[in-house]
Design a protein around this motif. Structure first.
Motif, PDB file in Angstrom:
ATOM      1  N   LEU A   1      -6.954   5.609   6.523  1.00  0.00           N
ATOM      2  CA  LEU A   1      -5.661   4.940   6.668  1.00  0.00           C
ATOM      3  C   LEU A   1      -5.651   4.025   7.882  1.00  0.00           C
TER       4      LEU A   1
ATOM      5  N   ARG B   1       0.064  12.477  -1.299  1.00  0.00           N
ATOM      6  CA  ARG B   1      -0.612  13.771  -1.200  1.00  0.00           C
ATOM      7  C   ARG B   1      -0.033  14.674  -2.285  1.00  0.00           C
TER       8      ARG B   1
ATOM      9  N   GLY C   1      -4.889   6.833  -1.511  1.00  0.00           N
ATOM     10  CA  GLY C   1      -4.252   5.586  -1.111  1.00  0.00           C
ATOM     11  C   GLY C   1      -4.094   4.698  -2.333  1.00  0.00           C
TER      12      GLY C   1
ATOM     13  N   ASN D   1       2.814   6.414   8.001  1.00  0.00           N
ATOM     14  CA  ASN D   1       2.012   7.399   7.257  1.00  0.00           C
ATOM     15  C   ASN D   1       2.660   8.783   7.295  1.00  0.00           C
TER      16      ASN D   1
ATOM     17  N   VAL E   1      -5.915  13.220  -0.083  1.00  0.00           N
ATOM     18  CA  VAL E   1      -5.024  12.083   0.129  1.00  0.00           C
ATOM     19  C   VAL E   1      -5.503  10.937  -0.754  1.00  0.00           C
TER      20      VAL E   1
ATOM     21  N   THR F   1       0.823  -1.203   0.000  1.00  0.00           N
ATOM     22  CA  THR F   1       0.000   0.000   0.000  1.00  0.00           C
ATOM     23  C   THR F   1       0.856   1.251   0.000  1.00  0.00           C
TER      24      THR F   1
ATOM     25  N   ARG G   1      -1.354   1.914   4.603  1.00  0.00           N
ATOM     26  CA  ARG G   1      -0.414   2.696   5.417  1.00  0.00           C
ATOM     27  C   ARG G   1       0.972   2.632   4.795  1.00  0.00           C
TER      28      ARG G   1
ATOM     29  N   VAL H   1       0.539   5.859   0.118  1.00  0.00           N
ATOM     30  CA  VAL H   1      -0.297   7.027   0.413  1.00  0.00           C
ATOM     31  C   VAL H   1       0.368   8.211  -0.258  1.00  0.00           C
TER      32      VAL H   1
END
Ligand code: GCB
Length: 606
Positions: free
Chosen positions: A254, A197, A207, A299, A205, A193, A287, A195
């Motif tokens: 998250l 921005r 994911g 994160n 955000v 995974t 995360r 994340v």
């Protein structure tokens, strides 16, 4: 290796309960073919359990060598034509399994699952067949095994010596399953995974869930992989087609410490005719984990480990997985304000990670390489170095590599796991140690480039002397200033601990103190805070915390240990190791209340 699961296409049958059991002190069972019929001279043994303490019998407790388990099982009638698999959560430390007269699998290593595909064996049998399952479990530790040990002949019989500080419990510690899947099936899945921005995404955000599905079986060429990601309310948030791909989740919830939010990734194999061939559900926590300078980020936020080194250990049960204890222990972690633990000194039962995922508890996942250090307790004077061709050498290294492979394969998809620990307190100040560990660190990173890797360093290989720590992403230190050194002298201990941590901090890596603790007899008190009293344990922890709080690079404190636990007999162990903050039956010592104040207030101000 996937988990047994009940889905629209899969079914499970758990084989826990009372099995027939007997020891094989003379090692004759294989020659006498004990698997070929009802186990002679057997008595009842619960599964899962360590067999050692179930009976009040020293011969069972201290048994060295093979022990046999047996039961019958009926393959459910409805499974005719399915792929049928027999799976063991673990067998400590190695096992051979027969179904009826046929050997179906062997496995080395006491803490990871293994399985046997029985489909071929069942071909031609009538539906609903009854099978005899026989397991020969061997608890011997050698220089080649993980962990190592040595068997010595004594006037009292064969005795197992080992270099680690917990009892050599053995047997079938985890559930045994029979399960069925279709003959074309999902064999493995890996999720990674992310994340972001980033620019283009605005402040929103996003994911990502990169997935990679391995399908196997008879008609694997004729099926398509379809995946669907569902949130906690069952709403589909992303979907994909193909064996691998990356799903985007806008505004994801998250997974984070204290917030174990999970998505379900439903993986379907669908035939050209639209018929569902197989379905498997993988939970996913979105995360990221990263080491940046002296920070450990989850994160992108600095994370501070507060918690314990634990053990799978309980009276009578030994190392059996026990759902009661699991739920209770996690509730106690929450009660005390902890956010993490290390699976010292071996991979725990898979259910433990499931619950840690769901509760947002962070886990340092450790392989069973403990006691690779002849200098430490139980050491063999005159045996010399630990690593070498006549001691812990190539055979051990191969088993160690395999243990790492099996650990990563088993636990790679758990969001709770943020750091791999490839050993506890090995000899690490020698060239031989360096040569032994370098390929193992490389292997771990190759298997999982997404998580940092470390090992727990021992006090006898301090900063400047340790040759292995430069291979690690995180410095993990087990230190006992005020207990094993400067015993009872907390002023000296404080000065020494501070000097050492400041030296390690110059490496520019995050430091997690993975062990610090003092043996404490619950109920023993003293006005002057003498060692072994509850007052001393609290004062000892307070001293450590003053130092940790003064060294910026320290990002973690794991007290040794969560609870008192069983060890081999020794003049420094009174009914086991008493460094627990809880007693073996989980009653808090005074230090528990002290820790609770510190950790809960940290949680409130986070
Ligand atoms: C250690 C070991 C741990 C022991 C502990 C102790 O350094 O890693 O397995 O139990 O010390 O209490 O001596």
């Amino acid at each position: 290796m996937l988990r047994p699961q009940d889905t629209a296409t899969r079914e499970t049958k758990r084989l826990d309960g009372l099995w027939s059991f007997r020891l094989d002190p003379d090692g004759v069972g294989r020659d006498e073919r004990w698997f070929a019929g009802p186990l002679p001279g057997a008595f009842e043994m619960p599964v899962p359990a360590s067999y050692n303490d179930v009976l009040p019998d020293a011969a069972v407790r201290l048994h060295v060598g093979e022990a046999w388990y047996q039961r019958t099982v009926r393959v459910p009638h409805g499974w005719a034509g399915e792929r049928v698999v027999l799976r063991f959560g673990s067998a400590t430390h190695r096992a051979t399994v027969w179904v009826d007269d046929v050997e179906v699998v062997r496995h080395e290593g006491g803490y990871t699952p293994f399985e046997a595909d029985l489909t071929g064996l069942l071909a031609g049998r009538a539906p609903g067949a009854e099978l005899r399952v026989t397991v020969c479990v061997d608890n011997e530790l050698t220089f080649a095994s993980i962990p190592p040990g040595i068997v010595v002949e004594t006037p009292g019989g064969r005795r197992q010596h080992y270099f680690h500080d917990f009892f050599n419990y053995a047997g079938l510690h985890r559930s045994v399953w029979l399960y069925a899947t279709p003959t074309t099936y999902v064999d493995d899945v890996t999720v990674v995974t992310g994340v972001s921005r980033g620019p283009g995404d605005g402040d929103e955000v996003v994911g990502t869930v990169a997935y990679d599905v391995v399908a196997e079986g008879r008609d694997v060429g004729g099926v398509e992989v379809r995946v669907e990601l569902r949130d906690g309310d069952g709403r589909t948030v992303a979907a994909g087609i193909g064996a691998s791909g990356t799903l985007r989740v806008e505004g994801p919830h998250l997974w984070a410490p204290g917030d174990g939010y999970l998505y379900d990734l439903e993986i379907r194999l669908v035939g050209a005719d639209g018929v569902l061939a197989d379905v498997y559900i993988q939970t996913v926590g979105i995360r990221t984990v990263e080491v940046r300078g002296t920070q450990f980020l989850v994160n992108g936020e600095p994370f501070r480990f507060r918690g314990f080194g634990k053990h799978e250990d309980a009276a009578i049960r030994g190392k059996a997985h026990d759902a009661v204890l699991l739920v209770h222990d996690l509730a106690l972690l929450d009660w005390i304000g902890a956010n993490s633990f290390r699976t010292s000194h071996y991979p725990y039962a898979e259910e433990v990670y499931d619950l840690a995922d769901r509760h947002g508890v962070v886990v340092i996942d450790e392989v069973a390489a403990v006691g690779q250090n002849f200098d430490l307790q139980g050491g063999l004077p005159g045996r010399g170095r630990t690593f070498g061709p006549d001691t812990v050498g190539a055979a051990a290294q191969a088993n160690h590599a395999q243990a790492i492979r099996e650990l990563v394969a088993r636990d790679k998809n758990h969001p709770c796991v943020v750091l791999w620990s490839v050993a506890n307190e090995p000899e690490s100040e020698t060239d031989e140690a360096r040569a032994y560990f370098e390929p193992l660190f490389e292997l771990t990173r190759e298997l999982d480039p997404t998580r940092p890797v470390g090992f727990a360093n021992v006090a006898t290989a301090p900063h400047g002397a340790c040759r292995v720590s430069e291979l690690a992403d995180v410095v993990m230190l087990n230190r006992y200033y005020g207990w094993y050194v400067d015993t009872g002298d907390l002023a000296s201990a404080e000065a020494h601990l501070r000097a050492e941590l400041e030296a390690w901090a110059t490496d520019g890596k995050p430091i997690v103190v993975t062990e610090y603790g003092a043996d404490t007899l619950a109920g023993l008190h003293s006005a002057t805070g003498e060692p072994w009293t509850e007052e001393f344990q609290a004062a000892y922890l307070a001293m450590n915390h003053r130092v940790f709080d003064a060294v910026d690079a320290v990002v973690g404190e794991h007290v040794w240990n969560f609870a008192d636990f069983e060890t081999s007999a020794g003049v420094h162990r009174v009914d086991g190791n008493r460094k627990g903050v809880f007693t073996r039956d989980r009653r808090p010592k005074a230090a528990a209340h002290f820790l609770r104040e510190r950790w809960r207030s940290a949680r409130r101000s986070a």
